[in-house]
Write a protein that holds these residues in place. Structure first.
Motif, PDB file in Angstrom:
ATOM      1  N   THR A 166      -3.016  -5.602  31.690  1.00 12.05           N
ATOM      2  CA  THR A 166      -1.587  -5.287  31.647  1.00 12.05           C
ATOM      3  C   THR A 166      -1.218  -4.623  30.326  1.00 12.05           C
ATOM      4  O   THR A 166      -0.520  -3.606  30.299  1.00 12.05           O
ATOM      5  CB  THR A 166      -0.747  -6.560  31.848  1.00 12.05           C
ATOM      6  N   LEU A 167      -1.708  -5.198  29.223  1.00  8.21           N
ATOM      7  CA  LEU A 167      -1.423  -4.616  27.912  1.00  8.21           C
ATOM      8  C   LEU A 167      -2.033  -3.227  27.785  1.00  8.21           C
ATOM      9  O   LEU A 167      -1.416  -2.301  27.246  1.00  8.21           O
ATOM     10  CB  LEU A 167      -1.945  -5.534  26.806  1.00  8.21           C
TER      11      LEU A 167
ATOM     12  N   ILE B 210      -1.661  -0.902  24.724  1.00  6.06           N
ATOM     13  CA  ILE B 210      -1.871  -1.943  23.705  1.00  6.06           C
ATOM     14  C   ILE B 210      -3.288  -2.492  23.878  1.00  6.06           C
ATOM     15  O   ILE B 210      -3.587  -3.154  24.874  1.00  6.06           O
ATOM     16  CB  ILE B 210      -0.828  -3.078  23.851  1.00  6.06           C
ATOM     17  N   LYS B 211      -4.144  -2.214  22.907  1.00 13.03           N
ATOM     18  CA  LYS B 211      -5.545  -2.600  23.025  1.00 13.03           C
ATOM     19  C   LYS B 211      -6.063  -3.164  21.703  1.00 13.03           C
ATOM     20  O   LYS B 211      -5.384  -3.134  20.686  1.00 13.03           O
ATOM     21  CB  LYS B 211      -6.390  -1.381  23.430  1.00 13.03           C
ATOM     22  N   GLY B 212      -7.301  -3.682  21.761  1.00  9.98           N
ATOM     23  CA  GLY B 212      -7.996  -4.125  20.558  1.00  9.98           C
ATOM     24  C   GLY B 212      -7.278  -5.211  19.791  1.00  9.98           C
ATOM     25  O   GLY B 212      -6.752  -6.179  20.365  1.00  9.98           O
ATOM     26  N   ALA B 213      -7.238  -5.049  18.456  1.00 11.31           N
ATOM     27  CA  ALA B 213      -6.655  -6.064  17.583  1.00 11.31           C
ATOM     28  C   ALA B 213      -5.174  -6.279  17.874  1.00 11.31           C
ATOM     29  O   ALA B 213      -4.667  -7.407  17.796  1.00 11.31           O
ATOM     30  CB  ALA B 213      -6.856  -5.666  16.118  1.00 11.31           C
ATOM     31  N   ALA B 214      -4.477  -5.202  18.196  1.00 11.62           N
ATOM     32  CA  ALA B 214      -3.044  -5.329  18.495  1.00 11.62           C
ATOM     33  C   ALA B 214      -2.827  -6.199  19.726  1.00 11.62           C
ATOM     34  O   ALA B 214      -1.927  -7.049  19.753  1.00 11.62           O
ATOM     35  CB  ALA B 214      -2.429  -3.949  18.706  1.00 11.62           C
ATOM     36  N   ALA B 215      -3.666  -6.006  20.757  1.00  5.65           N
ATOM     37  CA  ALA B 215      -3.553  -6.810  21.968  1.00  5.65           C
ATOM     38  C   ALA B 215      -3.861  -8.269  21.680  1.00  5.65           C
ATOM     39  O   ALA B 215      -3.172  -9.174  22.171  1.00  5.65           O
ATOM     40  CB  ALA B 215      -4.497  -6.278  23.045  1.00  5.65           C
ATOM     41  N   ALA B 216      -4.897  -8.520  20.869  1.00  2.00           N
ATOM     42  CA  ALA B 216      -5.277  -9.894  20.531  1.00  2.00           C
ATOM     43  C   ALA B 216      -4.161 -10.589  19.752  1.00  2.00           C
ATOM     44  O   ALA B 216      -3.851 -11.764  19.994  1.00  2.00           O
ATOM     45  CB  ALA B 216      -6.566  -9.893  19.731  1.00  2.00           C
ATOM     46  N   GLU B 217      -3.555  -9.856  18.831  1.00  2.00           N
ATOM     47  CA  GLU B 217      -2.481 -10.439  18.023  1.00  2.00           C
ATOM     48  C   GLU B 217      -1.262 -10.762  18.880  1.00  2.00           C
ATOM     49  O   GLU B 217      -0.671 -11.844  18.762  1.00  2.00           O
ATOM     50  CB  GLU B 217      -2.093  -9.467  16.912  1.00  2.00           C
TER      51      GLU B 217
ATOM     52  N   GLY C 161       8.120  -3.585  32.278  1.00  2.00           N
ATOM     53  CA  GLY C 161       7.074  -4.097  31.396  1.00  2.00           C
ATOM     54  C   GLY C 161       7.396  -3.876  29.936  1.00  2.00           C
ATOM     55  O   GLY C 161       7.544  -4.827  29.175  1.00  2.00           O
ATOM     56  N   SER C 162       7.546  -2.641  29.529  1.00  2.00           N
ATOM     57  CA  SER C 162       7.763  -2.343  28.117  1.00  2.00           C
ATOM     58  C   SER C 162       9.150  -2.741  27.634  1.00  2.00           C
ATOM     59  O   SER C 162       9.323  -3.135  26.478  1.00  2.00           O
ATOM     60  CB  SER C 162       7.534  -0.852  27.846  1.00  2.00           C
ATOM     61  N   LYS C 163      10.154  -2.625  28.497  1.00  2.00           N
ATOM     62  CA  LYS C 163      11.527  -2.975  28.122  1.00  2.00           C
ATOM     63  C   LYS C 163      12.071  -4.157  28.921  1.00  2.00           C
ATOM     64  O   LYS C 163      12.751  -5.027  28.390  1.00  2.00           O
ATOM     65  CB  LYS C 163      12.448  -1.766  28.332  1.00  2.00           C
TER      66      LYS C 163
ATOM     67  N   LEU D  14       6.379 -11.340  26.936  1.00  2.00           N
ATOM     68  CA  LEU D  14       6.544 -11.342  25.487  1.00  2.00           C
ATOM     69  C   LEU D  14       5.488 -10.475  24.813  1.00  2.00           C
ATOM     70  O   LEU D  14       5.776  -9.747  23.852  1.00  2.00           O
ATOM     71  CB  LEU D  14       6.472 -12.776  24.953  1.00  2.00           C
ATOM     72  N   ALA D  15       4.246 -10.547  25.295  1.00  2.00           N
ATOM     73  CA  ALA D  15       3.171  -9.746  24.711  1.00  2.00           C
ATOM     74  C   ALA D  15       3.445  -8.252  24.873  1.00  2.00           C
ATOM     75  O   ALA D  15       3.082  -7.444  24.012  1.00  2.00           O
ATOM     76  CB  ALA D  15       1.831 -10.114  25.350  1.00  2.00           C
ATOM     77  N   LEU D  16       4.088  -7.878  25.959  1.00  2.00           N
ATOM     78  CA  LEU D  16       4.438  -6.477  26.180  1.00  2.00           C
ATOM     79  C   LEU D  16       5.583  -6.023  25.281  1.00  2.00           C
ATOM     80  O   LEU D  16       5.816  -4.826  25.133  1.00  2.00           O
ATOM     81  CB  LEU D  16       4.833  -6.263  27.646  1.00  2.00           C
ATOM     82  N   GLY D  17       6.296  -6.988  24.715  1.00  2.00           N
ATOM     83  CA  GLY D  17       7.442  -6.650  23.872  1.00  2.00           C
ATOM     84  C   GLY D  17       8.709  -6.403  24.660  1.00  2.00           C
ATOM     85  O   GLY D  17       9.626  -5.732  24.169  1.00  2.00           O
ATOM     86  N   ALA D  18       8.785  -6.937  25.870  1.00  2.00           N
ATOM     87  CA  ALA D  18       9.979  -6.743  26.700  1.00  2.00           C
ATOM     88  C   ALA D  18      11.214  -7.290  26.001  1.00  2.00           C
ATOM     89  O   ALA D  18      11.177  -8.354  25.386  1.00  2.00           O
ATOM     90  CB  ALA D  18       9.797  -7.423  28.056  1.00  2.00           C
ATOM     91  N   GLU D  19      12.305  -6.553  26.105  1.00  2.00           N
ATOM     92  CA  GLU D  19      13.563  -6.961  25.483  1.00  2.00           C
ATOM     93  C   GLU D  19      14.445  -7.752  26.439  1.00  2.00           C
ATOM     94  O   GLU D  19      15.339  -8.476  26.012  1.00  2.00           O
ATOM     95  CB  GLU D  19      14.319  -5.715  24.995  1.00  2.00           C
ATOM     96  N   VAL D  20      14.206  -7.574  27.738  1.00  2.00           N
ATOM     97  CA  VAL D  20      15.004  -8.253  28.760  1.00  2.00           C
ATOM     98  C   VAL D  20      14.064  -8.938  29.741  1.00  2.00           C
ATOM     99  O   VAL D  20      13.101  -8.334  30.215  1.00  2.00           O
ATOM    100  CB  VAL D  20      15.906  -7.258  29.523  1.00  2.00           C
ATOM    101  N   ILE D  21      14.344 -10.203  30.048  1.00  2.00           N
ATOM    102  CA  ILE D  21      13.591 -10.942  31.054  1.00  2.00           C
ATOM    103  C   ILE D  21      14.478 -11.123  32.283  1.00  2.00           C
ATOM    104  O   ILE D  21      15.598 -11.624  32.180  1.00  2.00           O
ATOM    105  CB  ILE D  21      13.163 -12.332  30.535  1.00  2.00           C
ATOM    106  N   LEU D  22      13.975 -10.708  33.430  1.00  2.00           N
ATOM    107  CA  LEU D  22      14.625 -10.995  34.696  1.00  2.00           C
ATOM    108  C   LEU D  22      13.863 -12.151  35.336  1.00  2.00           C
ATOM    109  O   LEU D  22      12.681 -12.007  35.670  1.00  2.00           O
ATOM    110  CB  LEU D  22      14.595  -9.773  35.620  1.00  2.00           C
TER     111      LEU D  22
END
Length: 255
Positions: free
Chosen positions: A104-105, A110-117, A77-79, A154-162
């Protein structure tokens, strides 16, 4: 971002997947191709540390973590994020997609305004309207579900997609939409992608490096251009020959 050495996955006496070496550099797209049962998805699951039912040996490093020794709990998730073949089946059917994304966020802090953004930006990146958040999984098309799964990553900020067979359940037009999104994320954002597919047309459109597997073994591996233009393995040549040609392409080839 991913480095595999001497990977072997066994269930009892049966070798399910054996990968001597596979590297996925940051910002590149690598693909594992082959027929069903060739060990493609098993290799992805090994990277995520999700093969508790099997005996795994060798070395897997992902985002700087030795997965075979330390596990991948801190990476998921995060990476590193997994986009499955049929994401609609992975979402809770009684939960709107917006709730799925918020929960998930929140699990990753990741909550509130950061999650919305992050949500707004991720939906833009995959070309989905915010109205999708009010829908249930069965109310979106297969292509929308696949792009929403990418948006979650993408919202989680993952660097690698499998990506496990991301277009196999879609019609040709929708396949093109998903391929275009993946290619754009790869080209513009430098997203690292490890793609599993039996669709060589998809692979040729996006992959930088291709590994070909058959019956759990790697039969060929190299730059995508070299594999597609001068395949060394007879099996790879058979796969390429099986790609359907459009009528005009066939007519041109005959002339």
């Amino acid at each position: 971002m991913i480095e595999i050495r001497d990977l072997e996955v066994r269930i009892g006496d049966q070798v399910i997947a054996a990968v001597p070496a596979l590297d996925v550099a940051a910002g590149t797209c690598a693909a594992i191709v082959g027929e069903s049962g060739s060990g493609k998805t098993t290799t992805l699951m090994a990277v995520l540390g999700l093969l508790d039912h099997a005996e795994v040996s060798g070395s897997i490093r992902a985002c700087g973590v030795d997965v075979t020794k330390d596990g991948a709990d801190g990476l998921r998730g995060s990476k590193i994020a997994l986009v499955m073949q049929s994401p609609q089946g992975a979402f809770t059917p009684t939960m709107r997609l917006g709730a799925v994304l918020r929960r998930t966020l929140a699990k990753h802090g990741i909550k509130g305004a950061a999650a919305a953004e992050r949500t707004a930006g991720a939906l833009r990146d995959v070309m989905l309207d915010a109205s999708v958040l009010r829908r249930y999984p069965h109310e979106v098309s297969g292509g929308q579900a696949q792009r929403f799964a990418l948006a979650v990553a993408l919202a989680l900020g993952a660097e690698v997609i499998l990506a496990d067979e991301p277009t196999s359940a879609l019609d040709v037009t929708v396949q093109a939409e998903v391929v275009n999104v993946l290619r754009r994320l790869h080209d513009e954002r430098g997203l690292t992608v490890l793609l599993v597919s039996h669709d060589l047309a998809l692979v040729s459109a996006i992959a930088d490096h291709v590994t070909v597997m058959k019956q759990g073994r790697v039969v060929e591996s190299g730059p995508a251009t070299a594999v597609f233009t001068a395949p060394a393995s007879p099996y790879t040549r058979e796969l390429i020959a099986a790609i359907p040609a459009l009528p005009e392409e066939a007519d041109h080839a005959q002339s």
